[in-house]
Design an enzyme around this catalytic site. Sequence first.
Site, mmCIF file in Angstrom:
data_model
loop_
_atom_site.group_PDB
_atom_site.id
_atom_site.type_symbol
_atom_site.label_atom_id
_atom_site.label_comp_id
_atom_site.label_asym_id
_atom_site.label_seq_id
_atom_site.Cartn_x
_atom_site.Cartn_y
_atom_site.Cartn_z
ATOM 1 N N LYS A 155 4.447 -0.351 -5.811
ATOM 2 C CA LYS A 155 3.845 -1.573 -6.327
ATOM 3 C C LYS A 155 4.601 -2.156 -7.517
ATOM 4 O O LYS A 155 4.705 -3.375 -7.669
ATOM 5 C CB LYS A 155 2.389 -1.307 -6.711
ATOM 6 C CG LYS A 155 1.487 -1.032 -5.516
ATOM 7 C CD LYS A 155 0.065 -0.742 -5.965
ATOM 8 C CE LYS A 155 -0.898 -0.633 -4.794
ATOM 9 N NZ LYS A 155 -0.594 0.465 -3.894
ATOM 10 N N ARG A 157 2.900 -3.041 7.452
ATOM 11 C CA ARG A 157 2.336 -2.474 8.685
ATOM 12 C C ARG A 157 1.249 -3.401 9.179
ATOM 13 O O ARG A 157 0.950 -4.428 8.573
ATOM 14 C CB ARG A 157 1.730 -1.099 8.397
ATOM 15 C CG ARG A 157 0.715 -1.142 7.247
ATOM 16 C CD ARG A 157 -0.056 0.139 7.106
ATOM 17 N NE ARG A 157 -0.807 0.205 5.864
ATOM 18 C CZ ARG A 157 -1.989 -0.376 5.647
ATOM 19 N NH1 ARG A 157 -2.537 -1.120 6.582
ATOM 20 N NH2 ARG A 157 -2.609 -0.224 4.497
ATOM 21 N N HIS A 171 -13.139 -0.408 -4.255
ATOM 22 C CA HIS A 171 -11.807 -0.897 -3.886
ATOM 23 C C HIS A 171 -11.484 -0.711 -2.400
ATOM 24 O O HIS A 171 -10.340 -0.928 -1.990
ATOM 25 C CB HIS A 171 -10.712 -0.242 -4.740
ATOM 26 C CG HIS A 171 -10.957 -0.337 -6.215
ATOM 27 N ND1 HIS A 171 -11.004 -1.545 -6.882
ATOM 28 C CD2 HIS A 171 -11.209 0.615 -7.154
ATOM 29 C CE1 HIS A 171 -11.246 -1.329 -8.162
ATOM 30 N NE2 HIS A 171 -11.390 -0.037 -8.351
ATOM 31 N N GLU A 208 -2.437 -2.847 -14.666
ATOM 32 C CA GLU A 208 -2.464 -4.305 -14.582
ATOM 33 C C GLU A 208 -3.799 -4.842 -15.069
ATOM 34 O O GLU A 208 -4.816 -4.129 -15.068
ATOM 35 C CB GLU A 208 -2.179 -4.787 -13.159
ATOM 36 C CG GLU A 208 -3.240 -4.502 -12.142
ATOM 37 C CD GLU A 208 -2.869 -5.033 -10.766
ATOM 38 O OE1 GLU A 208 -1.671 -5.245 -10.506
ATOM 39 O OE2 GLU A 208 -3.784 -5.217 -9.930
#
Length: 618
Positions: free
Chosen positions: A116, A297, A235, A200
Amino acid sequence: MIGSLLIANRGEIACRVIRTARQMGIRTVAVYSDADADALHVREADEAVHIGPSAVRESYLVGEKIIAAARQTGAEAIHPGYGFLSENAAFAQAVMDAGLVWVGPNPSSITAMGLKDAAKTLMAEAGVPVTPGYMGENQEPVFLADEAEKIGYPVLIKAVAGGGGKGMRLVEAPEAFVDALASCKREAASSFGNDHVLIEKYIASPRHIEVQVFGDSHGNVVHLFERDCSLQRRHQKVIEEAPAPGMDPATREALCAAAVRAAKAVDYIGAGTIEFIADGSGQLSADRIWFMEMNTRLQVEHPVTEEITGVDLVEWQLLVASGGKLPKSQEDLTIDGWAMEARLYAEDPAKGFLPSIGKLELLEFGDAEGGRIDTGVYEGAEVSPFYDPMIAKVIAWGEDRDEARERLGEMLEDTAVWPVRTNASFLVKALQHPDFAAGKVDTGLIGRDGEAMAEAPMPSDEVLEAAANSLVPITPLAGFRLNAAPARAAWFSLDGEKVEIALTGEGSEEPDEAVLVTEQGQAWLLTPWRRDGVHGGTDASGAILAPMPGKVIAVEVSAGQAVTKGQKLLTLEAMKMEHTLTAPFDGVVAELDAVAGAQVQVDALLARIEEVIEEAPA
């Protein structure tokens, strides 16, 4: 064109790939572990190869075994599905080095977008907006805590190699950062073999919007519009839909153009998803949407895109992997109607969404116009503790959002599963939530209102009365009352709970011993009440029992230690999730049978807490 295909996966996605491959005349090969010997994907494939024990690290994550199976069966290509090795660049390269066709992007693209932090840097360079945060190499806890302070709470800690909601922690205050970081790193190391994280800024009213992209080896890249996956629990996506509510044409054009730029920046080939986080506090706009990550994917939620575009994404994958061009240009792709998908899981919302395992003695899916079921199980199959507990993806299409939402709710309400518990009722309540119904949803909705959605439902009086009458014998003058309508009632056991039910019918000449009651997507077992029908310990006993089979990964206390109510005692890992067990009341650890690293079975005694009763002074 590829003539034979090995699917390096299991369950629903393996069955999904087999379905399209068969329609294209492609021979299919399945792989399976010990636990999956009788699985649906094994039954549906043309050939199947055993690749090892039930644990994924000894079977589905062993690339050498999968490549050997392809060679053994003469398969020309390998489709990785999602999860497992689907985003493993080393495996993709090994497949290609073995002279096989890899149904996916080039290894270099997987590497570029796989971490990421590196992906965000690359996207920023390509002109794609990214969220503020720290993506560096320094992983010292003190340093990361300082960076979190600079960014400003709340923040998200995210495993750079993470996905599927795993390896992610929301931290709302500085004092919670160290524990959250340790837990996140531990889960990341266990799930991905990499405990590196990034920090973040957490958007207060976030929406999760993603764009389906597709590229071929001839330089063509298109988008197939957006999906909204904002309804999440911890999440993890719960309900997905396409298109996104409140998306105007100008914002859609800007968002999808950014997604295509992102794909072109890594020379992307095949199916991929560019995920964005949007500020949902107001109207969607391009300047309040930021890149999060790319999934290199096929996504779990890809059916909603298929339903609104009429495109079979697996067919496109196989065509592109065979060297073909994309079947359609951007101008040929349009949005038709609305689609929603719900993930039906074997879990019990009323018990904290603990996974529910066992034999699917009853499995009936609801139906509706525009409905679709993608599943990897069948009635009589076992839900195993070794893998993700998804039973099916329930998908509905409609002319507009309300029609799709109502059809999806109808399908879930008519679904019946027993004795395994499911989240069907929870999903129905989520669909009916006023904010979701109005399209006003952010990723925190379930966190705010999920407790009511998760409450154990009860069958209606009408359904209970009808079922109860089949359990009692016909009795002359039963319930007789002078100058009044007959009335009587009896006690029954409903899933072990004592309930009184009015008997308005005559009863049955040959009463049943038990009746399975199904309504609103739930199932209950109704039996005549017996005094010994319910037993077992509760929190009041102080016994800490394993809620499911799993592995003890952390023990936080020692025998004889004083503990307070709610204090963390130990952590159990099961179904790829961490479950924390806490003290039910203030007391002392009188017994401790849990050892870190040990495998335990359901209801195993892990610890016992005893209250300390102080004697009154003489």
